[in-house]
Design an enzyme around this catalytic site. Structure first.
Site, PDB file in Angstrom:
ATOM      1  N   GLU A  64      44.115  50.059  36.806  1.00  0.00           N
ATOM      2  CA  GLU A  64      42.713  50.409  37.074  1.00  0.00           C
ATOM      3  C   GLU A  64      42.404  50.433  38.574  1.00  0.00           C
ATOM      4  O   GLU A  64      41.347  50.937  38.981  1.00  0.00           O
ATOM      5  CB  GLU A  64      41.778  49.427  36.355  1.00  0.00           C
ATOM      6  CG  GLU A  64      41.797  49.627  34.840  1.00  0.00           C
ATOM      7  CD  GLU A  64      41.001  48.581  34.084  1.00  0.00           C
ATOM      8  OE1 GLU A  64      40.802  48.771  32.875  1.00  0.00           O
ATOM      9  OE2 GLU A  64      40.589  47.553  34.685  1.00  0.00           O
ATOM     10  N   HIS A 102      38.286  53.174  27.345  1.00  0.00           N
ATOM     11  CA  HIS A 102      39.157  52.248  26.610  1.00  0.00           C
ATOM     12  C   HIS A 102      39.179  52.556  25.119  1.00  0.00           C
ATOM     13  O   HIS A 102      39.255  51.661  24.291  1.00  0.00           O
ATOM     14  CB  HIS A 102      38.686  50.809  26.808  1.00  0.00           C
ATOM     15  CG  HIS A 102      38.669  50.337  28.223  1.00  0.00           C
ATOM     16  ND1 HIS A 102      37.808  50.844  29.171  1.00  0.00           N
ATOM     17  CD2 HIS A 102      39.413  49.397  28.866  1.00  0.00           C
ATOM     18  CE1 HIS A 102      38.021  50.232  30.336  1.00  0.00           C
ATOM     19  NE2 HIS A 102      38.985  49.358  30.174  1.00  0.00           N
ATOM     20  N   HIS A 137      35.121  45.338  35.448  1.00  0.00           N
ATOM     21  CA  HIS A 137      34.237  45.703  34.338  1.00  0.00           C
ATOM     22  C   HIS A 137      34.593  44.938  33.063  1.00  0.00           C
ATOM     23  O   HIS A 137      34.378  45.425  31.956  1.00  0.00           O
ATOM     24  CB  HIS A 137      34.269  47.225  34.108  1.00  0.00           C
ATOM     25  CG  HIS A 137      35.634  47.763  33.759  1.00  0.00           C
ATOM     26  ND1 HIS A 137      36.149  48.914  34.304  1.00  0.00           N
ATOM     27  CD2 HIS A 137      36.588  47.310  32.916  1.00  0.00           C
ATOM     28  CE1 HIS A 137      37.368  49.137  33.791  1.00  0.00           C
ATOM     29  NE2 HIS A 137      37.643  48.169  32.954  1.00  0.00           N
ATOM     30  N   HIS A 161      45.516  42.429  36.111  1.00  0.00           N
ATOM     31  CA  HIS A 161      45.475  41.840  34.772  1.00  0.00           C
ATOM     32  C   HIS A 161      46.473  42.522  33.860  1.00  0.00           C
ATOM     33  O   HIS A 161      46.831  43.676  34.067  1.00  0.00           O
ATOM     34  CB  HIS A 161      44.078  41.861  34.156  1.00  0.00           C
ATOM     35  CG  HIS A 161      43.440  43.212  33.916  1.00  0.00           C
ATOM     36  ND1 HIS A 161      43.244  44.148  34.903  1.00  0.00           N
ATOM     37  CD2 HIS A 161      42.921  43.766  32.791  1.00  0.00           C
ATOM     38  CE1 HIS A 161      42.612  45.202  34.393  1.00  0.00           C
ATOM     39  NE2 HIS A 161      42.425  45.002  33.106  1.00  0.00           N
TER      40      HIS A 161
END
Lengths: 289, 117
Positions: free
Chosen positions: A241, A59, A12, A194
């Site tokens: 995630e 977030h 995303h 990431h």
């Protein structure tokens, strides 16, 4: 009865929004990622789910660190997107499914998941971009109703992969007991590897990402057994995630088959990944459990 | 199943623990306010006044003035909230990655590409 017809996972990364806004879907950098959605669109066109349960991490749009739920579930008739501070377009509102939301909440709490229940909830890019990728030409008239479920992936301690796997299983049981004919797709958004912060910023672990994409289909219990430390070491601090993928997979309790998948790294700072799984009505899963 | 494990000794990897969260609350709260355009503009108009309003400590103020992501994280900042601060200056996650790793932005982007091969 309601049934879960499949599970979709996708990265995303916010820059996806920029690429769509600038019409860069066919450029060499982006084409493999957007092309991965062609079979997804064909599947959605054929199957026509009524509801998307979207499992993601906020977030810092809806939740601040003053109150940080480990798991939250939306129970609203409508969910709005809003400005996140760094300039991606705000997408049109999303219709909820209040009856299924409350049914989920009743069943998940009965199943000993201590949820935060949200009758008002702003949804950020981790919710909106996957829906936009699923329905890029809908002009904001989204053809599915939606239910957001968030997993805390900001403030440690985070829930374990095993806890998320069990949450997914409980979501699957809850949907299957909803006494109304409807088709549900479960969407897990985020990842894969990431890390945005620290001297190791920029980490992408292609080998681990491909391992996860294999195991999520055939042996998700192996991913559920990973510790948070192992995930952070191998996938980076934001690689947690992966929890959203594991939760999605937990909800698929039928004959699970891969429809399509793609790995394309990097997307921005991230190992980009898309996967669509169908969840056939037969009760025996490919997975051991 | 083991409930507790150390997360703070993974090399080069800040983990946002309760300790960070306590230390960084004011800083992160200021950055959270940057979801709102008027707040971003108010910050740009009067940076010092805006930081004072949120009660940032000296280390946090110095790190904001220096636009230094590593110092902001050291002062308790969380990268998701700091991204909203970076957004005011049009800095991408490649820019802040380059800054934290000491690479040029081009070298950082090349590093990302190399890992995808």
């Amino acid at each position: 009865m309601a049934r879960i017809i499949g599970g979709l996972t996708t990265s995303h990364v916010p820059s996806i929004a920029g690429a769509m806004a600038r019409g860069e879907e066919r450029t060499p950098y982006w084409k493999p990622f957007f092309d991965a959605f062609t079979p997804v669109h064909e599947w959605l066109n054929r199957e026509r789910p009524d509801v998307a349960i979207v499992i993601y991490n906020d977030h810092g749009l809806n939740f601040f660190l003053d109150k940080m739920p480990t798991f939250s579930v939306g129970a609203a008739a409508r969910y709005d997107n809003a400005d996140e501070g760094w300039g991606i377009p705000i997408l049109p509102s999303f219709e909820g499914d209040v009856d299924l939301s409350w049914h989920l909440i009743e069943h998940l709490v009965a199943d000993e998941f201590d949820l935060t229940i949200c009758q008002e909830m702003l949804v950020d890019h981790a919710f909106t971009l996957p829906i936009k990728l699923m329905y890029p030409d809908s002009g904001g008239q989204w053809p599915v109703r939606t239910i957001p479920i968030t997993i805390n992936s900001i403030q440690h301690p985070l829930p374990s992969a095993m806890r998320c796997w069990k949450l997914g299983q409980a979501i699957g049981r809850a949907v299957n007991s909803f006494p109304k004919d409807m088709k549900v797709v479960v969407v897990g958004t985020g990842g894969l590897s990431h890390q945005l912060d620290g001297e190791r910023a920029g980490l992408i672990n292609k080998a681990f990402d491909l391992f996860c994409m294999e195991k999520i289909v055939s042996d998700p219990a192996a991913l559920a057994a990973l510790s948070n430390r192992e995930i952070i070491e191998r996938a980076g601090s934001q690689g947690v995630e992966l929890m959203t993928w594991i939760t999605m997979r937990g909800a698929l309790n039928g004959d699970v088959r891969k429809v399509t998948s793609l790995y394309h790294a990097p997307i921005s700072n991230t190992g980009g990944a898309v996967m669509l799984l169908s969840n056939g009505s037969q009760s025996v899963s490919l997975a051991a459990e | 199943m083991s409930a507790l494990e150390s997360l703070t000794d993974i090399p080069g990897t800040p983990v946002f623990t309760g300790f960070s969260a306590s230390r960084g609350l004011a800083l992160n709260k200021m950055c959270y306010s940057f979801n709102d355009r008027e707040s971003r503009e108010a910050f740009v108009r009067d940076e010092e006044g805006y930081m004072a309003r949120f009660g940032l400590n000296d280390a946090q103020k110095a790190a904001i003035r220096a636009r230094n992501v590593a110092q902001l994280i050291e002062a308790g900042g969380n990268v998701y909230y700091l991204a909203k601060f970076a957004g005011i200056f049009g800095l991408s996650v490649q820019d802040i990655g380059a800054q934290q790793t000491g690479m040029s932005v081009d070298a950082f982007k090349a590093h990302l590409l190399a890992q995808g091969e």
